[in-house]
Design an enzyme around this catalytic site. Sequence first.
Site, PDB file in Angstrom:
ATOM      1  N   ASN A   1       0.726  -1.275  -0.160  1.00 29.99           N
ATOM      2  CA  ASN A   1      -0.178   0.044  -0.050  1.00 29.99           C
ATOM      3  C   ASN A   1       0.795   1.271   0.052  1.00 29.99           C
ATOM      4  O   ASN A   1       1.854   1.249   0.716  1.00 29.99           O
ATOM      5  CB  ASN A   1      -0.756  -0.093   1.335  1.00 29.99           C
ATOM      6  CG  ASN A   1      -1.842  -1.119   1.220  1.00 29.99           C
ATOM      7  OD1 ASN A   1      -2.275  -1.640   0.172  1.00 29.99           O
ATOM      8  ND2 ASN A   1      -2.004  -1.705   2.477  1.00 29.99           N
TER       9      ASN A   1
ATOM     10  N   GLN B   1      -2.483   2.627   3.236  1.00 29.55           N
ATOM     11  CA  GLN B   1      -1.221   2.492   4.055  1.00 29.55           C
ATOM     12  C   GLN B   1      -1.439   3.126   5.520  1.00 29.55           C
ATOM     13  O   GLN B   1      -1.906   4.514   5.676  1.00 29.55           O
ATOM     14  CB  GLN B   1      -0.298   3.214   3.206  1.00 29.55           C
ATOM     15  CG  GLN B   1       1.326   3.074   3.826  1.00 29.55           C
ATOM     16  CD  GLN B   1       2.511   3.848   2.972  1.00 29.55           C
ATOM     17  OE1 GLN B   1       2.181   4.498   2.139  1.00 29.55           O
ATOM     18  NE2 GLN B   1       3.674   3.620   3.421  1.00 29.55           N
TER      19      GLN B   1
ATOM     20  N   HIS C   1       6.728  -1.246   2.982  1.00 28.41           N
ATOM     21  CA  HIS C   1       6.530  -2.646   3.485  1.00 28.41           C
ATOM     22  C   HIS C   1       5.597  -3.299   2.424  1.00 28.41           C
ATOM     23  O   HIS C   1       5.004  -2.948   1.777  1.00 28.41           O
ATOM     24  CB  HIS C   1       5.955  -2.820   4.952  1.00 28.41           C
ATOM     25  CG  HIS C   1       4.798  -2.145   5.139  1.00 28.41           C
ATOM     26  ND1 HIS C   1       4.654  -1.004   5.217  1.00 28.41           N
ATOM     27  CD2 HIS C   1       3.392  -2.487   4.873  1.00 28.41           C
ATOM     28  CE1 HIS C   1       3.382  -0.533   5.510  1.00 28.41           C
ATOM     29  NE2 HIS C   1       2.710  -1.506   5.366  1.00 28.41           N
TER      30      HIS C   1
ATOM     31  N   HIS D   1       3.046  -6.743   2.004  1.00 33.62           N
ATOM     32  CA  HIS D   1       2.414  -7.946   2.903  1.00 33.62           C
ATOM     33  C   HIS D   1       2.432  -9.186   2.036  1.00 33.62           C
ATOM     34  O   HIS D   1       2.167  -9.290   1.032  1.00 33.62           O
ATOM     35  CB  HIS D   1       0.877  -7.396   3.052  1.00 33.62           C
ATOM     36  CG  HIS D   1       0.716  -6.378   3.859  1.00 33.62           C
ATOM     37  ND1 HIS D   1       0.214  -6.357   5.058  1.00 33.62           N
ATOM     38  CD2 HIS D   1       0.703  -4.788   3.572  1.00 33.62           C
ATOM     39  CE1 HIS D   1      -0.115  -4.873   5.704  1.00 33.62           C
ATOM     40  NE2 HIS D   1       0.314  -4.116   4.562  1.00 33.62           N
TER      41      HIS D   1
HETATM   42  P1  AMP Z   1      -0.405  -0.900   6.114  1.00 29.91           P
HETATM   43  O1  AMP Z   1      -1.823  -0.703   6.470  1.00 29.91           O
HETATM   44  O2  AMP Z   1      -0.081  -1.551   4.686  1.00 29.91           O
HETATM   45  O3  AMP Z   1       0.435   0.380   6.256  1.00 29.91           O
HETATM   46  O4  AMP Z   1       0.038  -2.112   6.882  1.00 29.91           O
HETATM   47  C1  AMP Z   1       0.568  -1.853   8.128  1.00 29.91           C
HETATM   48  C2  AMP Z   1       0.556  -3.261   8.784  1.00 29.91           C
HETATM   49  O5  AMP Z   1       1.455  -3.297  10.093  1.00 29.91           O
HETATM   50  C3  AMP Z   1      -0.754  -3.875   9.505  1.00 29.91           C
HETATM   51  O6  AMP Z   1      -1.146  -4.974   8.853  1.00 29.91           O
HETATM   52  C4  AMP Z   1      -0.605  -3.791  10.979  1.00 29.91           C
HETATM   53  O7  AMP Z   1      -1.225  -4.721  11.596  1.00 29.91           O
HETATM   54  C5  AMP Z   1       0.874  -3.883  10.911  1.00 29.91           C
HETATM   55  N1  AMP Z   1       1.544  -3.512  12.146  1.00 29.91           N
HETATM   56  C6  AMP Z   1       1.760  -2.361  12.623  1.00 29.91           C
HETATM   57  N2  AMP Z   1       2.495  -2.161  13.823  1.00 29.91           N
HETATM   58  C7  AMP Z   1       3.289  -3.292  13.563  1.00 29.91           C
HETATM   59  C8  AMP Z   1       4.214  -3.761  14.678  1.00 29.91           C
HETATM   60  N3  AMP Z   1       4.725  -3.185  15.679  1.00 29.91           N
HETATM   61  N4  AMP Z   1       4.637  -5.214  14.550  1.00 29.91           N
HETATM   62  C9  AMP Z   1       4.044  -6.031  13.445  1.00 29.91           C
HETATM   63  N5  AMP Z   1       2.904  -5.333  12.980  1.00 29.91           N
HETATM   64  C10 AMP Z   1       2.524  -4.166  12.962  1.00 29.91           C
END
Ligand code: AMP
Length: 137
Positions: free
Chosen positions: A88, A95, A101, A103
């Site tokens: 994203n 995002q 990152h 997924h």
């Molecule tokens: P996005 O919405 O693409 O920015 O994805 C962010 C992702 O990071 C989400 O799926 C969250 O569940 C995950 N996330 C946020 N903080 C952490 C963390 N400290 N450790 C592992 N995953 C996280």
Amino acid sequence: MRADDCIFCKIANGEIPSATLYEDEDFRVILDLGPASKGHALILPKEHAANLYELPDELAARAMVVAKKVASVLKDGLKCDGMNIVQNNGEPAGQTVFHFHMHLIPRYKGDSEHVRVTWDPGKLTEEDKQELLGLFS
Ligand code: AMP
Ligand code: ZN
């Protein structure tokens, strides 16, 4: 380079502990804390880039190789039936953490009730097509 207040910089560089599935010089792959499905993993570059546009070409290329490697281990180990790779960029795209990152979301037959990576298909208009082709000519 890392951003001081970026949580994924801290995780990727080991300053905050994480469930790490894979690590090399440039990337750390961790389990998502709010998994869409069993095995949901995140590929984090150790160098800060807010999104795909900021990611250096070399890391962009290597991220896909890491994705292939980790996805293959997940597929074989979990016997999942499919795999979504989602990335994203920007709030409207979903995002929430502004450090690039990817997924990896293992998919299982019948999981679409609680895992949705989808959209309603529209229709490609002639006007849009011409505009879009023009962007690359
Ligand atoms: P996005 O919405 O693409 O920015 O994805 C962010 C992702 O990071 C989400 O799926 C969250 O569940 C995950 N996330 C946020 N903080 C952490 C963390 N400290 N450790 C592992 N995953 C996280
Ligand atoms: Zn960062």
